[in-house]
Design a protein around this motif. Structure first.
Motif: not given
Lengths: 377, 286, 213
Positions: C89, C91-92, C122-125, C160-166
């Motif tokens: 995942l 990480e900061v 997985a593709e993370w936004q 880690l940002g909001d619900q959808a984005n880093f």
């Protein structure tokens, strides 16, 4: 679902709540004693179109209505090869009189249909299904309840229990729904049967003559009559056991259990005979039966963790340069900094919770006494 | 709307009449009788990594009791993730578990539909509670994991489970299998867990021969005359902690001894299943 | 179980690895009751600590002295060598490679493809906001002069940002676009800190260019 809904409390608030509830005696945010319930308003017989109904309103504003509807339904024959023989035996047994409350009055769990509706949640939500399963499981656990719906060999009552939470679920609604269902069932009346034997059932249309599904023995004070089960929510924080937790309290629970109990009718009947002389002693002689226990997933596992000062850059901590793999910043627990609990509960803690519910003169007794006082109209 | 132009069969499902011959009577007669000692679980087979496309997977098979017409328990579990949450879901500092338990349509005596019915959803909630305690959720912020358990064969007795209430006890056996297989699949997927969680069932049964009810572990409902109470337990052996407890039945409250013993036996059953789990995971790496 | 020798051994979740006072927890482990336990299925690695860094630089800010148990070996558990399907995942603080999917005047939306050295399954936004594009003259940054959809960008995770984005940042010299395609569809090469040039048409396009190593 309701138990795991997001708790809008900061880590500092959670740490404070947890510390307050771990004290001896615990200090609850609303000032209640550990085994004290929230005050509630209850009434029965509010819906004239039903066979029985009840409404309970908790002081925090959560409110539930239960309506019980009964319909006559044809009993499905026992399937397969045994059906024919069953019928024959039935025919021969008929001469011996129909009134024996013997074992042939078998009930089926399909005769009761319980649905729960909670505003804001889908009907097929897993949590709603869990609540409905929990309530009906307790109701059907001893197998005696379905027998009450037996009319004759060919017909039975089909009971529809519709449990509606009217307010949004401010706290985990299980105890509220269970108490309301209990009262509604106590108030439920079924028309008096006029027909005899296995003929098509024919009922007395005088509602005043209708009999209660759970007959109340108002005449003799000593004789306890059967009553539907109640489900209690109990949780543990540290070494403390807390009943009827509010939402904030559940948010810091180490473990939460839903325990269903009912009165033991057989034991009560035998003790009643011996206790005839002493009326005052009779309520204390109530013995309980344990019907079901379920673990409720406490929402504390989904709470955000706090950041100790030592790791907070605002307090001068140097943020170490991390390698991509060093995601697992595992830190020792710091006093006063909230961390979501990991793992489960010790078996001893769970046993203590159940023990506390079941003990004589304990909370379950108190609740059943309090519900006794509700006027059944 | 009924079709009046043709002669239709009876509405609703019916079961063809079966004449009672000697053979079926014999089978019914041989019913019952637990062949194992009361504190032994059935043999089980567990293997991880059976579904290559999933992040982690496991397959569990529990042996049949040896008579014809009785199927064992066959479960397959796949774990997908951790992956990003859908856009609509709020920020979560933890991994979001979603558990799905589904009986295959042919798994039980009565055919199941493709949509999950309330009892399957209920099992899913139990499974979630059992696993939530075992995983270290804060290792994976903002992500979700899907745990899907398919029950391929539902551990049911085709001949004799006409007695009422059997199916509800079967759920407990199914749940304990689900917990064990999901735990293996989670470990295979590389999701941090505090311990390996396994399920176990203990039941208070009364048999015709015995005067007083006795406690057995891993009960098969068709082997006993009556099950008075049963409990399914998810247990973490190294931490000595219980993550899920499901008790059902009818016990006098005055005798908490009986309840405590039942839970103890459930833990014992879970510990036995855990040994299989540990062995299987060791083989996966080695 | 005893891994003090540093030899590899297999661990399953919940297995005791040693007292927390003797080892530092690495990936795949957790602490419970002052003991270090494995939290993953895999092989145990014990890595000896690097030499404690000497006072190489003069301190420019006053910090609370933290006791760093740097002399303890770090224990970690990973599946390496079995099958590399462990997912990582972002990480900061991680450096990631990502592809620009969409740009708006205020931000560039990217899909994170590689985190550190690991290709993500997985593709993370992710999101590069206009104020995080570069360190200087932040008010003059224009997203369309910095990124175009399809560019490959090296960036650092800042939240880690909001619900959808880093939330990502390219506000360092070595961060920015590392691979760009021109409007004609050719691969371009960087010519200076803010321009890429198409070798065939000779036209240049504006980008936030990453400094080549």
């Amino acid at each position: 679902m309701a138990s795991t809904q997001h708790v809008l409390l900061s880590p500092a608030e959670l740490a404070y709540l947890h510390a307050a509830l771990s004290l001896t005696p615990p200090i609850r945010p609303d000032g209640r004693a550990p085994a004290q319930f929230r005050p509630l308003v209850a009434e029965t017989g509010i819906l004239p179109g039903t066979n029985g109904s009840a409404r309970i309103c908790f002081a925090d504003g959560t409110e539930a209505i239960v309506g019980v509807k009964a319909e006559v339904e044809r009993t499905r024959l026992v399937d397969g090869a045994t059906a024919g023989t069953e019928w024959k035996e039935g025919g021969s047994a008929r001469g011996e009189g129909e009134d024996d409350d013997g074992g042939d009055k078998a009930g089926d769990s399909d005769w009761v249909e319980l649905t729960v509706e909670i505003p804001g949640y889908r009907d097929d939500d897993a949590g709603t299904a869990f609540l409905a399963a929990m309530l009906s499981e307790a109701l059907l656990a001893d197998g005696a309840f379905a027998k009450r719906l037996w009319i004759n060999r060919r017909f039975h009552w089909k009971l529809y229990l519709d449990v509606l939470l009217i307010s949004p679920p401010l706290s985990y609604p299980l105890p509220l729904l269970s108490l309301t269902t209990h009262l509604a069932l106590l108030a439920t009346r079924l028309p008096r049967l006029k027909s005899e034997g296995d003929e098509d059932p024919f009922f007395d249309d005088d509602w005043a003559a209708a009999r209660h599904l759970f007959p109340r023995s108002s005449s003799s004070t000593t004789k306890e009559s059967a009553r539907p089960p109640v489900t209690l929510l109990v949780m543990a924080v540290g070494n403390n056991i807390i009943f009827d937790p509010a939402k904030e309290e559940l948010a810091v629970a180490d473990v939460a259990l839903a325990v269903s109990v009912a009165e033991d009718t057989t034991a009560a009947a035998t003790t009643a005979a011996t206790m005839d002389l002493d009326d005052a002693a009779a309520p204390a002689a109530r013995s309980l039966r344990l019907l079901s226990i379920r673990t409720i997933d406490p929402p504390s596992r989904l709470t955000p963790p706090g950041v100790p000062n030592a790791a907070n850059s605002a307090y001068g901590a140097t943020t170490a340069q991390k390698q991509p793999e060093a995601r697992t910043a595992e830190a020792e627990a710091v006093e006063g900094v909230w961390r979501a609990p990991r793992g489960g509960a010790k078996p001893l803690v769970m046993a203590a919770l159940v023990q506390k519910v079941l003990e004589k003169g304990g909370v379950a007794d108190e609740i059943l006494d309090a519900l006794d006082a509700v006027d059944l109209g | 709307m009924s079709d009046r132009r043709r002669i239709n069969g009876p509405v609703g499902a019916t079961i063809p009449p079966v004449s009672e011959d000697g053979a079926s009577r014999e089978v019914a007669g041989s019913r019952g009788g637990r062949s194992r000692p009361p504190n032994a679980i059935r043999k089980m087979y567990l293997k991880t990594g059976v579904t290559p496309s999933a992040s982690g997977s496991a397959y569990l098979e529990i042996e049949t009791s040896g008579r014809s017409g009785v199927s064992g328990l066959k479960l397959s579990c796949t774990v997908h993730g951790p992956r990003s949450l859908p856009r609509s879901s709020p920020f979560s500092p933890h991994i979001i578990l979603s558990t799905h338990v589904k009986y295959a349509p042919f798994a039980t005596r009565q055919r199941r539909g493709y949509l999950r019915d309330p009892s399957e959803r209920d099992l899913g909630t139990h499974l979630e509670a059992a696993l939530r305690g075992a995983i270290i959720a804060d290792r994976w912020p903002k992500s979700g994991v899907d745990i899907i358990v398919s029950i391929i064969e539902g551990d049911q007795d085709r001949e004799t489970s006409k007695t009422q209430g059997d199916e509800s006890w079967d759920l407990m056996n199914a749940l304990s299998g689900c917990i064990t297989v999901a735990s293996a699949a989670l470990a295979d997927a590389g999701i941090d867990c505090v311990d390996t969680v396994a399920g176990g069932v203990a039941a208070l049964v009364s048999d015709k021969g015995d005067a007083s009810p006795s406690i057995v572990i891993d009960p098969i409902p068709s082997e006993h005359d009556r099950i008075l109470a049963a409990c399914c337990i998810a247990y973490l052996p190294t931490r000595d902690e219980v993550t899920n407890l499901w008790f059902k039945g009818d016990l006098p409250a005055s005798d908490t001894e009986l309840y405590t013993k039942l839970v103890e036996k459930g833990i014992q059953a879970s510990a036995k299943a855990n040994r299989v789990l540990v062995e299987c995971l060791g083989e996966t790496v080695g | 179980m005893a891994t003090s020798s540093g030899t590899t051994s297999v661990a399953i979740p919940g297995q005791l690895l040693g007292p927390a006072s003797k080892f530092q927890p690495g990936p795949g482990t957790h602490i419970h009751n002052a003991n270090l336990y494995s939290s993953l299925l895999g092989v145990v690695h014990a890595s000896q600590p690097a030499k404690p860094p000497g006072p190489a630089k003069r301190l420019t800010k006053i910090t609370v002295p933290t006791q760093t148990p740097a002399e303890l070996p770090t224990l970690s558990v990973s599946r390496t060598g079995v099958s590399e399907k462990r997912e990582v995942l972002p990480e900061v603080g991680n450096t990631v490679l990502c592809r620009v999917t969409r740009i708006t005047p205020r931000q560039a939306v990217v899909a994170i493809l590689i985190c550190g050295d690991t290709v993500l399954e997985a593709e993370w936004q992710g999101l590069i906001r206009v104020q995080d594009v570069r360190a200087t003259e932040k008010d003059k940054v224009k997203i369309y002069e910095s990124f175009r959809p399809g560019d490959i960008v090296r960036a650092e995770v800042i939240s880690l940002g909001d619900q959808a984005n880093f939330y990502l940042s390219t506000a360092r010299n070595e961060l920015g676009v590392i691979l760009a395609t021109s409007e004609a569809g050719n691969n371009m090469y960087p010519v200076n800190w803010k321009e890429y040039m198409d070798p065939e048409t000779g036209l240049s396009e504006l980008r936030k260019v990453a400094k080549p190593y």
